[in-house]
Design an enzyme around this catalytic site. Structure first.
Site, PDB file in Angstrom:
ATOM      1  N   ASP A  83      -5.273   2.503 -11.178  1.00  0.00           N
ATOM      2  CA  ASP A  83      -4.768   3.503 -10.395  1.00  0.00           C
ATOM      3  C   ASP A  83      -4.590   4.607 -10.978  1.00  0.00           C
ATOM      4  O   ASP A  83      -4.291   4.798 -12.297  1.00  0.00           O
ATOM      5  CB  ASP A  83      -3.830   2.685  -9.501  1.00  0.00           C
ATOM      6  CG  ASP A  83      -3.374   3.727  -8.292  1.00  0.00           C
ATOM      7  OD1 ASP A  83      -4.011   4.386  -7.582  1.00  0.00           O
ATOM      8  OD2 ASP A  83      -2.181   3.528  -7.761  1.00  0.00           O
ATOM      9  N   HIS A 196       3.391   9.109  -0.978  1.00  0.00           N
ATOM     10  CA  HIS A 196       3.861   7.817  -1.807  1.00  0.00           C
ATOM     11  C   HIS A 196       5.535   7.628  -1.478  1.00  0.00           C
ATOM     12  O   HIS A 196       6.097   8.429  -1.400  1.00  0.00           O
ATOM     13  CB  HIS A 196       3.702   8.442  -3.144  1.00  0.00           C
ATOM     14  CG  HIS A 196       2.361   8.460  -3.731  1.00  0.00           C
ATOM     15  ND1 HIS A 196       1.802   9.511  -4.215  1.00  0.00           N
ATOM     16  CD2 HIS A 196       1.320   7.584  -3.658  1.00  0.00           C
ATOM     17  CE1 HIS A 196       0.600   9.499  -4.520  1.00  0.00           C
ATOM     18  NE2 HIS A 196       0.090   8.335  -4.171  1.00  0.00           N
ATOM     19  N   HIS A 232      -3.771   7.091  -0.019  1.00  0.00           N
ATOM     20  CA  HIS A 232      -2.576   6.862  -0.911  1.00  0.00           C
ATOM     21  C   HIS A 232      -1.245   6.646   0.202  1.00  0.00           C
ATOM     22  O   HIS A 232      -1.274   7.197   1.074  1.00  0.00           O
ATOM     23  CB  HIS A 232      -2.269   7.363  -2.156  1.00  0.00           C
ATOM     24  CG  HIS A 232      -3.389   7.160  -3.069  1.00  0.00           C
ATOM     25  ND1 HIS A 232      -3.086   6.734  -4.221  1.00  0.00           N
ATOM     26  CD2 HIS A 232      -4.728   7.279  -3.079  1.00  0.00           C
ATOM     27  CE1 HIS A 232      -3.910   6.547  -5.109  1.00  0.00           C
ATOM     28  NE2 HIS A 232      -4.911   6.843  -4.407  1.00  0.00           N
ATOM     29  N   GLY A 233      -0.322   6.012  -0.545  1.00  0.00           N
ATOM     30  CA  GLY A 233       0.941   5.931   0.366  1.00  0.00           C
ATOM     31  C   GLY A 233       1.081   4.938   1.520  1.00  0.00           C
ATOM     32  O   GLY A 233       1.239   5.411   2.696  1.00  0.00           O
TER      33      GLY A 233
HETATM   34  P1  13P Z   1       3.166   3.295  -1.179  1.00  0.00           P
HETATM   35  O1  13P Z   1       4.318   2.966  -2.175  1.00  0.00           O
HETATM   36  O2  13P Z   1       3.676   4.131  -0.097  1.00  0.00           O
HETATM   37  O3  13P Z   1       2.684   2.075  -0.550  1.00  0.00           O
HETATM   38  O4  13P Z   1       1.999   3.963  -1.959  1.00  0.00           O
HETATM   39  C1  13P Z   1       1.021   3.373  -2.780  1.00  0.00           C
HETATM   40  C2  13P Z   1       0.129   4.277  -3.608  1.00  0.00           C
HETATM   41  O5  13P Z   1      -0.183   5.129  -3.027  1.00  0.00           O
HETATM   42  C3  13P Z   1      -0.114   3.911  -4.987  1.00  0.00           C
HETATM   43  O6  13P Z   1      -0.964   4.745  -5.446  1.00  0.00           O
END
Ligand code: 13P
Length: 303
Positions: A83, A196, A232-233
């Site tokens: 990632d 995120h 993401h997030g």
């Molecule tokens: P979250 O912490 O919001 O789940 O996001 C994870 C992410 O996008 C890591 O690349």
């Protein structure tokens, strides 16, 4: 057993309108619990680690993560993904991104992400293209990011409602077309209201806000680019938005905070209890919240 590549898997997910969840591993003992929950729910997922998870958390190193993956993997349900390898990191420091992504490919990571989203468009294109050329030479797909998915930075976030209503930092549709064409990137991480979960010491234990998604904007990006899109997030976005997003081109959803916080809450008391909490969090998410349980039969990671 014939193993399908991560890119074939993502294309299958896109075509079937399901999504591959990608679980971030900031502490190595979390990994086995995620694999077990994926197997028990017959859900396909990526085991994924971002650079900040070995720099700021305890996943050790790219090699340590790979070793643990080799120990706990189940290729009927999992693949390993690098990632966020940022070009400029969350502290505004330059990263040797080409060396790091090359090392991941050499170690055996099955897909990698380069994140040049803090750069101007032209520089993001150039950095992404370098990584794509390197990785494609070994048959490894690349994810990149266009737009600003905020949240990892230590400083205060602009008010969320203002971000969402102005669309500030959202992935621009025309830029996305150019970006995909000029980089030949395989999967595109987009900003459409997602943020995120915070990772700074001051904020990492807070409950993440419930982000919304601009589904019409997402559909425009999907139609214009045609590549699998990445959200993401993934923690804390309201269920109806996530389900709409999956039906509108999102083929991969990254999840970190939703499994990190339960682990951190319990790990000092007992690593086993903390692992159990991760297992339960993954199961609840795939089975009860996102209806993804059983999606391995739509994706066929092995033939
Ligand atoms: P979250 O912490 O919001 O789940 O996001 C994870 C992410 O996008 C890591 O690349």
């Amino acid at each position: 057993m014939t193993k399908r590549s991560s890119n074939e898997i993502m294309q299958a997910a896109l075509a079937a309108e399901t999504a591959v969840l990608a679980f971030n591993i900031p502490y190595l003992p979390m990994m086995g619990a995620v694999v077990e929950a994926l197997r028990d729910t017959r859900t396909f997922g990526l085991i994924t680690v971002a650079r900040l998870e070995w720099v700021k958390f305890e996943s050790g190193s790219m090699a340590a993560i790979h070793n643990e993956y080799e120990r706990v993997k189940d290729e009927r349900f999992t693949r390993l993904h690098l990632d966020h390898c940022p070009v400029i990191d969350e502290d505004d420091l330059a990263v040797e991104y080409l060396e790091e992504t090359t090392r991941a490919v050499e170690l055996g990571y099955e897909s990698v992400m380069v994140d040049g989203s803090r750069l101007p468009l032209r520089e993001n294109i150039a950095a992404t293209r370098r990584v794509v050329d390197m990785a494609h030479a070994s048959g490894i797909p690349v994810e990149a990011e266009l737009g600003a998915v905020l949240g990892h930075e230590a400083g205060p976030l602009p008010p969320y409602e203002e971000l969402f209503s102005t669309g500030r930092g959202f992935t621009d549709v025309d830029e996305a077309v150019r970006f995909v064409r000029e980089t030949q990137v395989d999967w595109l991480s987009v900003a459409v209201g997602n943020i995120h979960g915070a990772i700074s010491a001051a904020k990492k234990n807070e409950t993440k806000l419930a982000a919304r998604l601009d589904i019409d904007h997402l559909k425009r990006i999907r139609q214009a680019t045609g590549v699998p899109l990445v959200l993401h997030g993934g923690t804390g976005i309201r269920r109806e938005y996530v389900l709409d997003a999956i039906a509108s081109g999102i083929a991969k959803i990254n999840v970190a905070t939703a499994i990190r916080q339960p682990y951190e809450r319990l790990r000092e008391e007992s690593v086993e209890k903390a692992q159990r909490a991760v297992y339960e969090a993954v199961r609840t998410l795939v089975r009860d919240e996102l209806d993804l349980a059983g999606n391995v039969d739509m994706i066929n990671p092995v033939l």
